[in-house]
Every structure is written in C-alpha cells, then in structure tokens.
Design a protein around this motif. Structure first.
Motif, PDB file in Angstrom:
ATOM      1  N   THR A 278       0.987  -1.388  -0.193  1.00  0.00           N
ATOM      2  CA  THR A 278      -0.125   0.135   0.283  1.00  0.00           C
ATOM      3  C   THR A 278      -0.006   0.851  -0.151  1.00  0.00           C
ATOM      4  N   GLY A 279       0.394   2.137  -0.931  1.00  0.00           N
ATOM      5  CA  GLY A 279       1.137   3.501  -0.947  1.00  0.00           C
ATOM      6  C   GLY A 279       0.424   4.206  -0.780  1.00  0.00           C
ATOM      7  N   SER A 280       1.040   5.345  -0.215  1.00  0.00           N
ATOM      8  CA  SER A 280      -0.243   6.528  -0.216  1.00  0.00           C
ATOM      9  C   SER A 280       0.328   8.035  -0.348  1.00  0.00           C
ATOM     10  N   TYR A 281      -0.183   8.639  -0.195  1.00  0.00           N
ATOM     11  CA  TYR A 281       0.564  10.550  -0.041  1.00  0.00           C
ATOM     12  C   TYR A 281      -0.662  11.543  -0.385  1.00  0.00           C
ATOM     13  N   GLY A 282      -0.636  12.844   0.391  1.00  0.00           N
ATOM     14  CA  GLY A 282      -1.905  13.416   1.039  1.00  0.00           C
ATOM     15  C   GLY A 282      -1.619  14.577   1.146  1.00  0.00           C
ATOM     16  N   THR A 283      -1.595  15.693   0.409  1.00  0.00           N
ATOM     17  CA  THR A 283      -1.298  17.093   1.313  1.00  0.00           C
ATOM     18  C   THR A 283      -2.522  17.509   1.893  1.00  0.00           C
ATOM     19  N   ASP A 284      -2.783  18.882   1.690  1.00  0.00           N
ATOM     20  CA  ASP A 284      -3.648  19.781   2.185  1.00  0.00           C
ATOM     21  C   ASP A 284      -5.287  19.665   1.587  1.00  0.00           C
ATOM     22  N   MET A 285      -5.024  19.192   0.315  1.00  0.00           N
ATOM     23  CA  MET A 285      -6.446  19.765  -0.382  1.00  0.00           C
ATOM     24  C   MET A 285      -6.125  17.876  -1.137  1.00  0.00           C
ATOM     25  N   PHE A 286      -5.316  17.313  -1.660  1.00  0.00           N
ATOM     26  CA  PHE A 286      -5.632  16.125  -2.490  1.00  0.00           C
ATOM     27  C   PHE A 286      -4.757  15.161  -1.398  1.00  0.00           C
ATOM     28  N   ARG A 287      -5.792  14.064  -1.661  1.00  0.00           N
ATOM     29  CA  ARG A 287      -5.098  13.268  -0.541  1.00  0.00           C
ATOM     30  C   ARG A 287      -5.263  11.578  -1.800  1.00  0.00           C
ATOM     31  N   GLY A 288      -4.309  10.163  -1.889  1.00  0.00           N
ATOM     32  CA  GLY A 288      -4.188   9.643  -2.816  1.00  0.00           C
ATOM     33  C   GLY A 288      -4.257   8.656  -1.816  1.00  0.00           C
ATOM     34  N   SER A 289      -4.321   7.288  -2.177  1.00  0.00           N
ATOM     35  CA  SER A 289      -3.969   5.870  -1.811  1.00  0.00           C
ATOM     36  C   SER A 289      -4.053   4.343  -3.075  1.00  0.00           C
ATOM     37  N   TYR A 290      -3.179   3.958  -3.071  1.00  0.00           N
ATOM     38  CA  TYR A 290      -3.508   2.587  -3.764  1.00  0.00           C
ATOM     39  C   TYR A 290      -2.809   1.640  -3.227  1.00  0.00           C
ATOM     40  N   SER A 291      -3.542   0.418  -3.467  1.00  0.00           N
ATOM     41  CA  SER A 291      -2.991  -0.853  -2.639  1.00  0.00           C
ATOM     42  C   SER A 291      -2.662  -2.132  -3.754  1.00  0.00           C
ATOM     43  N   ALA A 292      -2.301  -2.668  -3.556  1.00  0.00           N
ATOM     44  CA  ALA A 292      -2.341  -4.270  -4.021  1.00  0.00           C
ATOM     45  C   ALA A 292      -1.669  -5.537  -3.668  1.00  0.00           C
ATOM     46  N   GLY A 293      -2.172  -6.782  -3.893  1.00  0.00           N
ATOM     47  CA  GLY A 293      -1.905  -7.586  -3.003  1.00  0.00           C
ATOM     48  C   GLY A 293      -2.420  -9.131  -3.987  1.00  0.00           C
ATOM     49  N   GLY A 294      -2.067 -10.031  -3.207  1.00  0.00           N
ATOM     50  CA  GLY A 294      -2.809 -11.072  -3.793  1.00  0.00           C
ATOM     51  C   GLY A 294      -2.483 -12.396  -2.699  1.00  0.00           C
ATOM     52  N   TRP A 295      -3.344 -13.313  -2.904  1.00  0.00           N
ATOM     53  CA  TRP A 295      -2.588 -14.674  -1.899  1.00  0.00           C
ATOM     54  C   TRP A 295      -2.737 -15.931  -2.323  1.00  0.00           C
ATOM     55  N   HIS A 296      -1.780 -16.524  -1.881  1.00  0.00           N
ATOM     56  CA  HIS A 296      -2.562 -18.698  -2.609  1.00  0.00           C
ATOM     57  C   HIS A 296      -2.556 -19.340  -1.556  1.00  0.00           C
ATOM     58  N   SER A 297      -3.418 -19.896  -1.567  1.00  0.00           N
ATOM     59  CA  SER A 297      -3.448 -21.243  -0.457  1.00  0.00           C
ATOM     60  C   SER A 297      -3.306 -23.010  -1.446  1.00  0.00           C
ATOM     61  N   ASP A 298      -3.076 -23.765  -0.483  1.00  0.00           N
ATOM     62  CA  ASP A 298      -3.581 -25.106  -0.851  1.00  0.00           C
ATOM     63  C   ASP A 298      -4.455 -25.430   0.456  1.00  0.00           C
ATOM     64  N   GLY A 299      -4.675 -24.634   0.657  1.00  0.00           N
ATOM     65  CA  GLY A 299      -6.117 -25.120   1.563  1.00  0.00           C
ATOM     66  C   GLY A 299      -5.721 -26.164   2.583  1.00  0.00           C
ATOM     67  N   TYR A 300      -6.210 -26.602   3.737  1.00  0.00           N
ATOM     68  CA  TYR A 300      -6.414 -27.612   4.171  1.00  0.00           C
ATOM     69  C   TYR A 300      -7.022 -28.560   4.748  1.00  0.00           C
ATOM     70  N   ARG A 301      -7.990 -29.225   3.719  1.00  0.00           N
ATOM     71  CA  ARG A 301      -8.834 -30.430   2.917  1.00  0.00           C
ATOM     72  C   ARG A 301      -8.557 -30.534   1.831  1.00  0.00           C
ATOM     73  N   GLU A 302      -9.144 -31.624   1.303  1.00  0.00           N
ATOM     74  CA  GLU A 302      -8.587 -31.785  -0.032  1.00  0.00           C
ATOM     75  C   GLU A 302      -9.580 -30.814  -1.319  1.00  0.00           C
ATOM     76  N   GLN A 303      -9.206 -30.851  -1.859  1.00  0.00           N
ATOM     77  CA  GLN A 303      -9.557 -30.121  -2.800  1.00  0.00           C
ATOM     78  C   GLN A 303      -9.531 -28.541  -2.267  1.00  0.00           C
ATOM     79  N   ASP A 304      -8.849 -27.758  -2.218  1.00  0.00           N
ATOM     80  CA  ASP A 304      -9.364 -26.202  -1.175  1.00  0.00           C
ATOM     81  C   ASP A 304      -7.954 -25.180  -1.779  1.00  0.00           C
ATOM     82  N   ARG A 305      -7.860 -25.613  -2.884  1.00  0.00           N
ATOM     83  CA  ARG A 305      -6.650 -24.491  -3.285  1.00  0.00           C
ATOM     84  C   ARG A 305      -7.743 -23.704  -3.913  1.00  0.00           C
ATOM     85  N   GLN A 306      -6.604 -22.399  -2.899  1.00  0.00           N
ATOM     86  CA  GLN A 306      -7.658 -20.237  -3.778  1.00  0.00           C
ATOM     87  C   GLN A 306      -6.264 -19.698  -4.706  1.00  0.00           C
ATOM     88  N   ASP A 307      -6.802 -18.762  -5.739  1.00  0.00           N
ATOM     89  CA  ASP A 307      -5.242 -17.337  -5.488  1.00  0.00           C
ATOM     90  C   ASP A 307      -6.376 -16.474  -5.548  1.00  0.00           C
TER      91      ASP A 307
END
Lengths: 726, 159
Positions: A278-307
């Motif tokens: 996440t990154g953000s920049y703010g002034t008294d008049m304008f402010r903005g933030s942006y975030s990105a991300g992701g994850w992968h999981s094998d899951g804890y049971r059969e057929q439980d993978r997630q992206d």
C-alpha cells in the motif's frame, strides 16, 4: 400490466442544492493542529486524532507525529489509542492558524471500546449514545490478531458467528448456502451485498484497507432498508494521512495435517502465502492511496486450493474546509477449488471410515469457481455550517461468477447501482436530524437466475433530541420495491429508541422493524441440486422482523466495565428453502415464523495491571421456528468468546477462545455427528519502529469440527506476518 | 477472600477447555454395498443413475419418495462394465434395493425408470430383503438399460 414509476418520494431538493453549491474557497481557510503523541515512557504511539465535530481523523505515524486539518473556530479533538486513556482537548483556532499540540497518553484498561461510531445513526455519535448495540473492531485490534481476511475480523465480534462465509448476528441468518444474507454489508456506508444472490463477498475489500469495523446489532432497516434485518456491518476504510506513506505486509502460513493418520489426504504440509503493498500520498488538498496484493493457499483439506488477487484505491479532494470529495474502488479476483461436501462411506477412498472430513465426495471432484467482484463509489461531503452536514454518493457494485462443476457449469453477472442524498442537521442545541433518499437498481444475467432486475427507492428520516437527561430517537424509512419493472410494493420500517445516562451507566432501549427483499436468486433460481429440482418463485414477498432491545453499559471501576443487552426478535414470512419430497422439488417460500430471544453480555477487565486486558462476550440465544415448533436450524444456544492480551514494551502476547454450542437442529444430514465448536487462537507480536512481526496460531487445540453439514471448519494453522510501515 | 469478577475470566477459560475432543475417526456406519453390472448401452438423455433402498415396497406414488439415502447419491460414471457402490443407510430391514435411471429433467415419475434391483437369491426375480446391522456387503445385481420399467409397472395404472 406494468406500471411506470411515479413516486411521491420527498426528495430533499434543498440538500441537493446545498451540495452543489460552489464551496467558498476563499472565504474559509482551514486551521491545522500538529504535534506528537507518546506514552508516559516517551515511546511514540500510532494514535488517532479525531475532530469530534466533523468526525475527520488523522493518524500518527510510527514516530508518533500527526497533522489534522480542522475548521476555524472552537474544535474538540480526541486523541486515542487502544490500551491508553484517551484525551479530549478543546482548541480555539483562527483561519489559517497552525498550532502544535503534543500529547502524552497514560496506560489504562478503561478504553476498551472506541468512542465514536458512525453506523448506528448514519452520523458520528458517541458509542454510548447509540440506541442499539454496536460492536467495534479498531485497526489495532485487527492488526494484533494478525488475521488476513475481513470475515475473520468480523467473526471475532461479540454475538457474531460465521457459517462458511455467511454472517449471523444474534442468529439472524442461519445457513442458506450464501443466499439472502439478513445482514447488510456497507463499505464506508455504501451497501455492498451482491445484486443477484443478496449474499456478501467478504473479500471485496482487502483487509489492509480496513481501519475499523462497526457491527450494529438488530434491525437497521429504518435507516438502511433491505437486508438490514438482523444487523449491519460497516467496513470503514483507512483515512489517508498527510505526506508519503507506504506499507508492505507479507504473510506465510502452514496448515496443520490431519490429527489422525487415517484422515491423511496428502503427503505434504499445505501452506498459504501472500503479500500486500500500500502506498499513499496526501497534501492538505489532495490525498490518494493505492493498494495491491494477492495470496495463494493450498487449503487445509482436499480440493481446497485458492488464488486471490486484489487491488483498490481511494482519492480525496478537500476542496474547502468542511468539503471533501472522495472516490474509491476495489477489485478482487478469486479462483478457488470447491470442496463441496466431505466424503462419507463409499463416496471416496474411505479407508473403512464412516466419513473422511478432509476428503471430498468424488462426485464433486473438479469443481471450481472463478469469482470477480469490484465496486466504485464517489461521494461528496459538505458541512456548510456547524449545524449542517450533507452527503451525496453514487456507487456501482459488480460481481461475476462461473461455477465449474462436472457436467453442470453455472455463471452469472450482477450489478448493483445506487445513489444516496443525506443531510445531518442540528436545528437546535440537543437535537439531531438525519434525512435522506436512496435508490438502487440491481440486475442479473445468469443461466440459473435468468435475466432480471430489481429497483429500490427509499426515503428516510430520524430525529434525536434531549428530554431531560435522556436522548430520544424516532424515525422511519419507506422503501418501494419493483421487480422487472412491475408494480411497486412498499415497506415501512420505523424505529424508536432512547438513551438514559446515569452516574456510571447508560441505559438504552429501542424497537424497530427490519425487512429483507427477496434476492433475485431466491425469486428466479432454476437449477438442480442433488437430484432435486430447484424451481423459481416470483411471488416471494419481503420477510420482516420486529426487534426489541434493552441494554445497559456500566463502568464498574477503572478496571472493569460491562455491557449487557436483552433482545427479542419476532420474524415474519422468512424466506427459506422448502423441500417437497413428493415432487422432489426445492422452492424458496415465505414459510417461517420465527422468534429469537436472548442475552448479550460483554465484560472488559484489566485485572492485575493496565498492560493486561481481558474480555468476555457471551450470547444466549433461544430461537424457535414457530411454524414447525422446533429450534431454528444452525443457531447455537450459547456463544462465548474469551480474550486476553498482555503488552510489555514492544512485545505482546494474547489469545481468543471461542465456544459455540452444538446446533440443536440442522437442515441437511441431520443424522451426521456434530459437536460443539471450541477454538483457541494464540498470538504473539513484536513491534519496533517501522517493523512489526506477528505470530498467530489459530485453532491451536486442533479441534476438528464442522458448523455447516459435511464441511470441515479450519484446522490448526500457524501464521507469521511481517509488516513494514513508512 | 472474595474473588474479583475479573479473576473469573481465566477460570471460565480453563473450565471450558476441559470439554470434548471434537470429531473423531469413526468406523464405517451401517451401509449397503456391492457391485452393479451394466447391461446394454446407456440411453440417450441419461442424467443420472442412483441406488436407493426402501424399507417397504412402495405402494403409492407418495411412497416412492420414502427412500434412503436422501438425497440420492449418483453412481460413478461411466455406466458401463461393472461398478462398486456403497449407500449409507440406517440399520433396519429393507424390502427393495433398486437402481433408478433418471432422464434429464425434474425428479418426477415420468422421468424415472427402475433399471434393476437386488433379487432374492432363493426366489428370483422377487426382490431380495436385506437386514442391515453394520456394513452389509455383496448386494450385487444387474442394471439392464435394455429392460427398464416405468413407475406405473409397480404402481398402476399406466397411461
């Protein structure tokens, strides 16, 4: 015959005119308060600084520095940090003043609850002035628990329980496979339930963007309309601070293997790994933030993978003191395997077992889903005078899913477009009035739901005024609903309530009506489930409920406080799946008449030292399906959460224990074995300057249980989270 | 000495932690299992084939839906050669263990055919009665796609 919409809605045109008025940029200039916040030992604190009047907030950075723009004149700011006594400071500032104020906070256990909430009355108010129960999770709470998704955060709130992603507040929803949530999700006040199924995508907003979660219990339709039958969950995203800031959070987890060899289903240990930036920049008049991300999981049971992939952003233009234009959006994409049901005898390599909870029925092999969802919202907030605050917003929520199942793929695209105009007025001292109008249109295109749309138009108003020491509240909302452009039906949702403060306690009482319009999926679904045909029911009507609550919040001493509430809900025309075994059909019908009565108790204590905080939350629930004269399915009679945390300098340790009693009744596979849920989570943390490391062990006892039929609940998981904040 | 209320929290925690151990492995439940042998080609429009058991032979159309397990569990494809099956059923006496063929569409009588059933070894082709007290194996029979019977064969009249 179709009727054209000709609504006698009292659209608040003066509000619109006031919102559109050009801000007098030169007439008013903001003042600035800045400085540092430290504890009594001189350590910097990432505390919040809130302008009580406007509700605007600023957050201290990792060196304890903050900066807050406020309107000229008299201003009260509150400096708060969990585990410390908050400070109120009254300032009188001239236009363009810049004043340094440094604060030192004293450790204490009494500040276990935040001070200001925004959801219960659609305006900023003190927590103990809300006429209904509100549970709040602040960002430090969320960070301390080292959780990774929003639903994990909400699941820890008192009286709240998740059933495979479906949220229950005081037993409101039960479990209907994600259809028709009786809880309304808001993101910064914007409704975000799916346009087609009425359910909730909890991964719509990255957890890292969430500053605070407010859970309003009981019927909230007098302000929020449909779906707020059992409560409202509002995700409030982070304010954007001044200057440049960045945050990187990396998480790695290991899933416990089955505790019995006969249940093993793979020869490796499953893992989950993810990163958010996440990154953000703010002034008294304008402010903005942006975030990105992701994850992968094998899951804890059969057929439980997630992206999972996600991105989101927020931009603010503070056009003038008291005028803020905000744009925000988020998008998330998930590809996940679907472990439909666990395997029972003969449905997989069962190894002679009656059931294999980590394996799935082979008929579900290969099932997976792609789910994309996102929202865009724009809002304008303007406070033309200290007695008037205006808000306008427009929003667009879009969901798209494809279920890949052997021989039976399903897909759907849904949109929900909404707009709202609202005014918060203080016509006289001691009186607050909230009025507004709201509209939304949902549509779906799907092979199982068809092509349909639903329009909702509403007007609402609520007034609160002091009568002696008490504050009384009365209001109502009228919603007009139309499906596929057809005739309108109206639903009226009134609410009255009151708050009475005494020397060290506050009493609250309220009674209100809630409703939920049938989702397009419930009306028009046409598919096959386990050999049973699901047929549509276009004539479904809204389900309604009356909710009553009597509550008391008491501060017994500096180290002990309590909140207790008695609640009673009478529900009518509940929409439930009706199974006709003669015709082998399932159809959603208005069938149930239900009663939910219970007690919510919350205790917060600091028994030995201010560094140790403990809490207890207990809900007793008596739920009856009055039509069947039986218990409501999927509701626990007892729900208990115990929490303890200890902080010493940069270190912290803590834990949560959640107990949920065995469901008296379930609607599917009633003969399957089922048990109580007893889940212990343990955590430890270290925080120094810009770095923080947290270790979390969820379900540390590796207690094997299920809440939803033939669906294994999460097993023991070890997670490590590293956060760097600039 | 009086205990402070806040001291009761860890006591409550300890007492609750002494509860049960959750779900545990469980040896197989009562069930009927065996092998079905397919005869003939799978008919066009086949949606499903499943095996169910009736405690008493159905006499009315309402009785038709009193089978176990409910909902019925599909046999594994392909419907050729032979295939093992297991259905979980409560213990008891069952008069009819039958394979049901279903064509695409709703689960209504018009879309169903009896495709084979377990026969009394001593008196074929009468239905064989089975008594289930545990895992009952060896309930083998033939599913004959070329010789299926509509519901009205058993519950007249036929249209």
């Amino acid at each position: 015959m179709k009727r054209r919409l000709a609504l006698p809605l009292p659209l608040p045109l003066p509000l619109l005119a006031a919102l559109l008025a050009v801000p007098e940029l030169t007439a008013q200039r903001s003042a600035v308060v800045y400085g540092s916040i430290r504890d009594s030992g001189g350590q910097p604190l990432r505390a919040t600084v809130t302008d009580i009047g406007s509700g605007l907030r600023s957050f201290a950075d990792n060196q304890g520095r903050y900066r807050l723009s406020v309107a000229p004149g008299k201003t009260v700011v509150r400096i708060a940090h969990i585990g410390y006594a908050s400070v109120l400071d009254t300032l009188t500032l001239g236009a363009a003043d810049s004043v340094e104020r440094n604060y030192f906070l004293r450790p204490t256990a009494v500040e276990l609850q935040p001070y200001i909430v925004v959801t219960a009355a659609k305006r900023s108010q003190l927590l103990d002035q809300a006429v209904t129960s509100v549970a709040v999770l602040e960002q430090p709470d969320i960070a301390r628990r080292a959780i990774t998704t929003v639903d994990e955060a909400v699941d820890k709130a008192p009286g709240v329980q998740f059933l495979n992603g479906q949220v229950n507040i005081r037993g409101s929803t039960g479990y209907v496979q994600g259809l028709g949530s009786r809880v309304l999700l808001l993101v910064d006040g914007v409704p975000a339930n799916q346009g087609d199924r009425g359910g909730i995508n909890w991964d719509l907003v990255p957890l890292d963007r969430v500053e605070r979660v407010e859970v309003v219990k009981g019927a909230g339709s007098s302000l929020y309309g449909s779906a707020a039958l059992g409560g409202v969950v509002n995700l409030i995203t982070r304010e954007i601070p001044l200057g440049f800031h960045a945050r990187v959070r990396a998480t790695g987890s290991l899933f416990g293997n089955p505790p019995h060899d006969i249940w093993r289903f793979r020869d490796y240990t499953g893992a989950r790994e993810g990163i958010d930036v996440t990154g953000s920049y703010g002034t008294d008049m304008f402010r903005g933030s942006y975030s990105a991300g992701g994850w992968h999981s094998d899951g804890y049971r059969e057929q439980d993978r997630q992206d999972h992939w996600q991105t989101g952003g927020k931009a603010e233009w503070r056009a003038a003191p008291g005028t803020v234009v905000t744009g925000a959006g988020s998008w998330a994409s998930d590809q996940y395997q679907v472990p439909l049901r666990w395997c029972v005898r003969g449905r997989c390599d069962d190894r002679g077992q009656a059931y294999q909870p980590f394996r799935i029925d082979t008929s579900g092999l290969g099932s997976h889903t792609r789910s994309d969802k996102g929202y865009l919202t724009a809002s304008l907030d303007r406070a033309p005078s200290p007695r008037v605050a205006l808000h306008a917003r427009a929003s667009w929520l879009r969901t798209h899913f494809v279920d890949f199942q052997p021989g039976n793929d399903d897909a759907g695209v849904a949109n929900r477009v909404g707009a709202e105009l609202r005014g918060n007025l203080s016509p006289t001292s001691g009186q607050d009035v909230t009025v507004g109008a709201e509209g939304a249109r949902s549509d779906v295109t799907s092979d199982i739901f068809g092509n349909h749309s639903q329009t909702e138009l509403a007007a609402y108003g609520e007034s609160e005024r002091g009568v002696g020491p008490a504050q009384l509240t009365a209001g109502a909302r009228i919603d007009y609903l139309a499906v596929d452009g057809g005739s309108l039906s109206a639903v009226v949702s009134p609410r009255v309530g009151g708050v009475l403060p005494t020397a060290r306690a506050t009493w609250r009482v309220s009674i209100g009506r809630g409703f939920r319009a049938p989702s397009l999926a419930e009306r028009f679904v046409s598919t096959t489930v386990s050999g049973l045909t699901v047929i549509p029911n276009p004539s479904l009507t809204p389900e309604t409920a009356w909710s009553f609550e009597l509550g008391n919040a008491t501060r017994w001493s500096g180290a002990l406080r309590s909140d207790v509430a008695l609640f009673w809900t009478e529900a009518y025309d509940l929409i439930e799946p009706h199974v006709d075994t003669t015709l082998a059909q399932i159809q959603f019908r208005n069938v149930a008449r239900a009663r939910l009565v219970g007690l919510d108790l919350a205790l917060g204590a600091s028994p030995l030292t201010p560094q140790l905080t403990t809490s207890l939350a207990y809900t007793f629930l008596y739920s009856r399906d009055l039509a069947l004269d039986s218990a409501l399915a999927f509701r626990p009679t007892h729900l208990l959460t115990l929490t303890a945390d200890y902080h010493w300098r940069a270190f912290g340790v803590g834990g949560d224990f959640r107990y949920s009693s065995r469901f008296e009744r379930v609607e599917l596979y009633p003969d399957d074995p089922r048990v109580d849920a007893e889940v212990l989570d343990l955590r430890a943390s270290w925080e120094q300057g810009p770095l923080a490391a947290r270790v979390l062990v969820t379900n540390a006892l590796d207690y094997i249980y299920n809440l939803v039929p033939r669906t294994l609940a999460p097993v023991r998981t070890l997670s490590v989270t590293l956060t760097w904040t600039y | 000495m009086r205990a402070r209320p806040s001291h009761l929290v860890p006591l409550a925690l300890v007492s609750v932690l002494r509860c049960d151990q959750g779900l545990q492995p469980m040896r197989q439940a009562t069930s009927i299992s065996g092998t079905v042998t397919f005869v003939g080609a799978e008919p066009a429009g086949t949606e499903d084939v499943f095996i169910v058991a009736f405690r008493s032979f159905p006499k009315t159309t309402a009785d038709l839906y009193s089978f176990v397990p409910f909902p019925p569990q599909s046999l594994r494809r392909p419907f050729t050669g032979s295939s093992s099956y297991t259905i979980a059923v409560p213990s008891g006496r069952y008069e009819w263990v039958v394979a049901v063929w279903k064509q695409q569409g709703s689960l209504v009588e018009a879309n169903l055919r009896e495709a084979g059933f377990y026969q009394d070894p001593a008196n074929p082709p009468q239905p064989g009665v089975v008594v289930v007290n545990g895992p009952l194996k060896g309930i083998d029979f033939v599913i004959d796609f070329d010789n299926m019977h509509p519901v009205c064969t058993y519950i007249p009249p036929c249209p």
